[in-house]
Design a protein around this motif. Sequence first.
Motif, mmCIF file in Angstrom:
data_model
loop_
_atom_site.group_PDB
_atom_site.id
_atom_site.type_symbol
_atom_site.label_atom_id
_atom_site.label_comp_id
_atom_site.label_asym_id
_atom_site.label_seq_id
_atom_site.Cartn_x
_atom_site.Cartn_y
_atom_site.Cartn_z
ATOM 1 N N HIS B 7 -5.459 15.659 11.359
ATOM 2 C CA HIS B 7 -5.034 14.320 10.970
ATOM 3 C C HIS B 7 -3.782 14.393 10.099
ATOM 4 C CE1 HIS B 7 -5.281 10.306 9.539
ATOM 5 N NE2 HIS B 7 -5.701 10.632 8.350
ATOM 6 N N LYS B 10 -3.850 14.454 6.164
ATOM 7 C CA LYS B 10 -5.116 14.963 5.609
ATOM 8 C C LYS B 10 -4.806 15.906 4.443
ATOM 9 C CE LYS B 10 -9.292 17.510 6.754
ATOM 10 N NZ LYS B 10 -9.901 18.466 7.693
ATOM 11 N N ALA B 94 5.446 0.746 13.391
ATOM 12 C CA ALA B 94 4.639 0.563 12.178
ATOM 13 C C ALA B 94 5.219 -0.564 11.319
ATOM 14 C CB ALA B 94 4.585 1.862 11.381
ATOM 15 N N HIS B 170 -0.384 1.843 1.471
ATOM 16 C CA HIS B 170 -0.823 1.199 2.707
ATOM 17 C C HIS B 170 0.233 1.382 3.812
ATOM 18 C CE1 HIS B 170 -2.516 -1.969 5.259
ATOM 19 N NE2 HIS B 170 -1.294 -2.445 5.365
ATOM 20 N N ASP B 173 0.316 5.021 4.979
ATOM 21 C CA ASP B 173 -0.827 5.312 5.863
ATOM 22 C C ASP B 173 -0.589 4.771 7.265
ATOM 23 O OD1 ASP B 173 -2.156 6.634 3.880
ATOM 24 O OD2 ASP B 173 -3.478 4.962 3.347
ATOM 25 N N ASN B 174 -0.069 3.568 7.347
ATOM 26 C CA ASN B 174 0.177 2.973 8.660
ATOM 27 C C ASN B 174 1.262 3.707 9.437
ATOM 28 O OD1 ASN B 174 -1.792 1.136 8.232
ATOM 29 N ND2 ASN B 174 -0.423 -0.607 7.847
ATOM 30 N N LEU B 176 2.073 6.914 9.025
ATOM 31 C CA LEU B 176 1.527 8.218 9.419
ATOM 32 C C LEU B 176 0.581 8.075 10.610
ATOM 33 C CD1 LEU B 176 0.789 9.883 5.948
ATOM 34 C CD2 LEU B 176 2.605 10.475 7.581
ATOM 35 N N PHE B 177 -0.206 7.013 10.602
ATOM 36 C CA PHE B 177 -1.136 6.768 11.710
ATOM 37 C C PHE B 177 -0.367 6.603 13.020
ATOM 38 C CE2 PHE B 177 -3.450 3.948 14.540
ATOM 39 C CZ PHE B 177 -4.695 4.555 14.582
ATOM 40 N N GLN B 178 0.709 5.812 12.973
ATOM 41 C CA GLN B 178 1.489 5.561 14.195
ATOM 42 C C GLN B 178 2.211 6.829 14.647
ATOM 43 O OE1 GLN B 178 1.499 2.282 15.660
ATOM 44 N NE2 GLN B 178 2.130 3.570 17.378
ATOM 45 N N GLU B 180 1.341 9.951 14.078
ATOM 46 C CA GLU B 180 0.351 10.883 14.625
ATOM 47 C C GLU B 180 -0.057 10.463 16.042
ATOM 48 O OE1 GLU B 180 -3.187 11.356 12.249
ATOM 49 O OE2 GLU B 180 -4.294 12.186 13.929
ATOM 50 N N HIS B 181 -0.300 9.188 16.209
ATOM 51 C CA HIS B 181 -0.686 8.685 17.526
ATOM 52 C C HIS B 181 0.399 8.967 18.560
ATOM 53 C CE1 HIS B 181 -0.609 5.605 20.707
ATOM 54 N NE2 HIS B 181 -1.922 5.805 20.732
#
Lengths: 162, 252
Positions: B7, B10, B94, B170, B173-174, B176-178, B180-181
């Motif tokens: 992740h 992480k 993002a 926030h 995080d968003n 990084l999420f995008q 990574e995806h």
Amino acid sequence: MTFKEIQDLIKLMDKSTLSEFSFKTETYEVKIKGPRSYAPTMVTTAVPSMPVAMPSQAPIAAPNSSVQEGPKAEDAAPKAATDKLIEIKSPMVGTFYRSSAPDKPAFVSVGDSVQKGSVVCIIEAMKLFNEIESEFAGKIVKVLVEDASPVEYDQVLFLVEP
Amino acid sequence: MLTAYTHFGKNHLHFDVLDSTNTFAQNLIAKSSPMDGTVISAGFQSQGRGQFDRKWLSNPGENLCFSIIVYPHFLQPNQQFYLSMCIATAIAKALENEKVGNVKLKWPNDLYIGPLKTGGILIVNQLQGLKWASSVIGIGINVNQTSFDPELPNPTSLAIHTSKVLNLKHLLDNILFQIEHDYNQYLRKADFDHLFSTYHQYLLGHEQAVTYSSGEAIRQGVLKGVMPDGRIWLEGEFGKELFANGETSLTY
């Protein structure tokens, strides 16, 4: 006259057999002198803050030429030993840089020892900066490319004595 | 073979002050083996830098500056522009998810809102021979800063544009999420067509008239897009011209 135009003129000079060139218009005059026996000094728009270091035969003698250890191609390879040298090649098309920034020292120079994993240069392409690491330990005996000049895939950059 | 991907974020090291997140990450790679997706962030960078060590200035605690460490072993060095496109488009998505409108990418990879710059990406790769060993992806985004050095040509921030203060954690995080995806979905799975079409959707000036330099000449033309290696395609009176970064000067 723009920096780019001056740069192009210098490049043309480097490729020509001229030793001197002058050009005059109503608003400005350009004179360029360059000894053909010296390696051309590459200047690119990518590093505008780098002083345009003309070869040191210029009338204004540098007080101490060792200070001018600016990145430029170096040659100290003893001819007899070249057959056992290892080549470090370019993994890509891009622009070759010997230091991380114009005012920073070169990563390696002739005579320096490198370890496996030592960064020897940067090749930039499309704003991606690639630190090229040596894959073996040894001593740099030759730098084949001028700082800030274009390189091709597989072009030999350094010769290393293992 | 099943592979579990780590992740992104992480492993996250945050510093109130750091010289540069990219420099820290590069040293980390040189000395150890940080896990894939390790994030280094700083509230303030004392030596923040853009390309060629150009200074990147930002007020303490108001903006995002972070670096991500990845190991793109599955790509060849000549596929690097895909990484650049992937990161840039993921950030653009993002930001749109955060209700930031008119997000643009200025070729090759600056983050814009309309005609104003709000961020940049600086990617430093480590190559061993012909092998792409690792990458440090440095990202700087003006978030809550509302006053800038008057010397800067066209700065903006998300707060100026949205008229509200954003939560940095926030937002990070968003993003990084995008990233990574998209990294797993489009780079690992080699769905480069998707990256291309998405990049072009966000590309500033795409299919529009621009003025550009071609050697000595100044030309008018249409910005048609980019090539797989990242060169820009301009269609002028003399037909198709391709330029690498630094070879042309564009006016939108």
